[in-house]
Design a protein around this motif. Sequence first.
Motif, PDB file in Angstrom:
ATOM      1  N   THR A 267       0.793  -1.227   0.000  1.00 57.52           N
ATOM      2  CA  THR A 267       0.000   0.000   0.000  1.00 57.52           C
ATOM      3  C   THR A 267       0.830   1.284   0.000  1.00 57.52           C
ATOM      4  O   THR A 267       0.340   2.322  -0.447  1.00 57.52           O
ATOM      5  CB  THR A 267      -0.923   0.030   1.232  1.00 57.52           C
ATOM      6  OG1 THR A 267      -0.140  -0.148   2.409  1.00 57.52           O
ATOM      7  CG2 THR A 267      -1.961  -1.068   1.148  1.00 57.52           C
ATOM      8  N   ASP A 289       0.240  -6.710   2.663  1.00 59.49           N
ATOM      9  CA  ASP A 289       0.624  -5.494   3.369  1.00 59.49           C
ATOM     10  C   ASP A 289       1.737  -5.772   4.384  1.00 59.49           C
ATOM     11  O   ASP A 289       1.555  -6.582   5.294  1.00 59.49           O
ATOM     12  CB  ASP A 289      -0.606  -4.932   4.095  1.00 59.49           C
ATOM     13  CG  ASP A 289      -0.420  -3.495   4.540  1.00 59.49           C
ATOM     14  OD1 ASP A 289       0.722  -3.099   4.838  1.00 59.49           O
ATOM     15  OD2 ASP A 289      -1.428  -2.757   4.608  1.00 59.49           O
ATOM     16  N   ILE A 294      -0.490   2.226   8.944  1.00 61.19           N
ATOM     17  CA  ILE A 294      -1.914   2.046   8.662  1.00 61.19           C
ATOM     18  C   ILE A 294      -2.443   3.309   8.006  1.00 61.19           C
ATOM     19  O   ILE A 294      -2.253   4.418   8.513  1.00 61.19           O
ATOM     20  CB  ILE A 294      -2.704   1.770   9.964  1.00 61.19           C
ATOM     21  CG1 ILE A 294      -2.208   0.486  10.632  1.00 61.19           C
ATOM     22  CG2 ILE A 294      -4.198   1.682   9.681  1.00 61.19           C
ATOM     23  CD1 ILE A 294      -2.502  -0.786   9.880  1.00 61.19           C
ATOM     24  N   SER A 298      -5.275   0.704   3.811  1.00 58.74           N
ATOM     25  CA  SER A 298      -4.998  -0.559   4.485  1.00 58.74           C
ATOM     26  C   SER A 298      -6.259  -1.397   4.601  1.00 58.74           C
ATOM     27  O   SER A 298      -7.358  -0.865   4.775  1.00 58.74           O
ATOM     28  CB  SER A 298      -4.431  -0.297   5.889  1.00 58.74           C
ATOM     29  OG  SER A 298      -3.243   0.453   5.833  1.00 58.74           O
ATOM     30  N   VAL A 306      -5.113  -6.341   9.654  1.00 60.39           N
ATOM     31  CA  VAL A 306      -4.346  -6.401   8.407  1.00 60.39           C
ATOM     32  C   VAL A 306      -3.684  -7.770   8.241  1.00 60.39           C
ATOM     33  O   VAL A 306      -3.633  -8.316   7.132  1.00 60.39           O
ATOM     34  CB  VAL A 306      -3.298  -5.272   8.358  1.00 60.39           C
ATOM     35  CG1 VAL A 306      -2.456  -5.380   7.083  1.00 60.39           C
ATOM     36  CG2 VAL A 306      -3.980  -3.916   8.398  1.00 60.39           C
TER      37      VAL A 306
END
Length: 321
Positions: A267, A289, A294, A298, A306
């Motif tokens: 991300t 991820d 965050i 996310s 996550v």
Amino acid sequence: MNVRRHHISGIAVAAVTALGLGTLSACSTDSAAAGGTDKFDVVASFYPMAYLAEQIGGDHVKVTSLTEPGQEPHDLEISAQQRTQLEKSDAALYLKGLQPSVDEAVTQSGIKTKIDAATLTTLEEHGTEVGGHAAEHEEEEHEHEETGGKDPHVWLDPVKYAEVAEGVGKSFEKADPDNAADYRKNTADLVARLGALDTEFKNGLADARTKVFITTHAAFGYLAERYGLTEEAISGLDPESEPSAARVKELEKMAKADGVTTVFYETLVSDKTAKTIAGDANLRTDVLDPIEGITKKSRGTDYFAVQKANLKALQTALGTT
């Protein structure tokens, strides 16, 4: 089972900009300087460290992160304001080898309690396979050697993260003995949750059709080793380095031979290279991820959410669901 860990060695940690303080925590809801409060003031280097401090410290701590949400941690350079910040705090929690600017600032600070997460578990050497572009990264290779060649991404392995949590808890108990009982309880609760997460990963990946997955950078070596998988990284430990043409060809050939279905991107960095390789090899793309921060992008609001999303993505890519 012999677990392969094919990393492209070298770590490029460019310090490109000075950042103001950011926060990640409900315990610290603004970017004001920590220190001088009636709580145990902890400066954490980036999200996985801040999360530990929050979960273990509970209401007794005020946690401030040096890395803003959405900022790639490898790129962080400590500002003069943040250096002053460290001096005013009760403790610094960081992971040596990931952010050289933080390592240097903490070392030079007069802060009494310095907690290096890298000393609280066993770190392993980076892989030595170079996918055809060692010469392109001679300078990064030298920097890699200076940091001891250790892979810092321990938080992605729930077992190693639990070991770090236990060490952080003991450090908090020693530094703030008035609240030691609560720190001990909170640590035990967190370690139990991480144990349950480890079981989820173990059971969820046990019957995978293929054990090989491709990622943009070599962040998932510990997770792969823990659950009998093989991570093939497009780049090395630097998430923004460009792979060589030889490495791209090697990955495409490997993907076909090993039944790889998916190229994972993350991300906080560009997905361009991952999507190019996936397109050329007729593979899917998805997010895996590394939980370095965050953000709104996310797939979850905290570490556990996550990680569960990562497990689901791996199950889909490896043929368990």
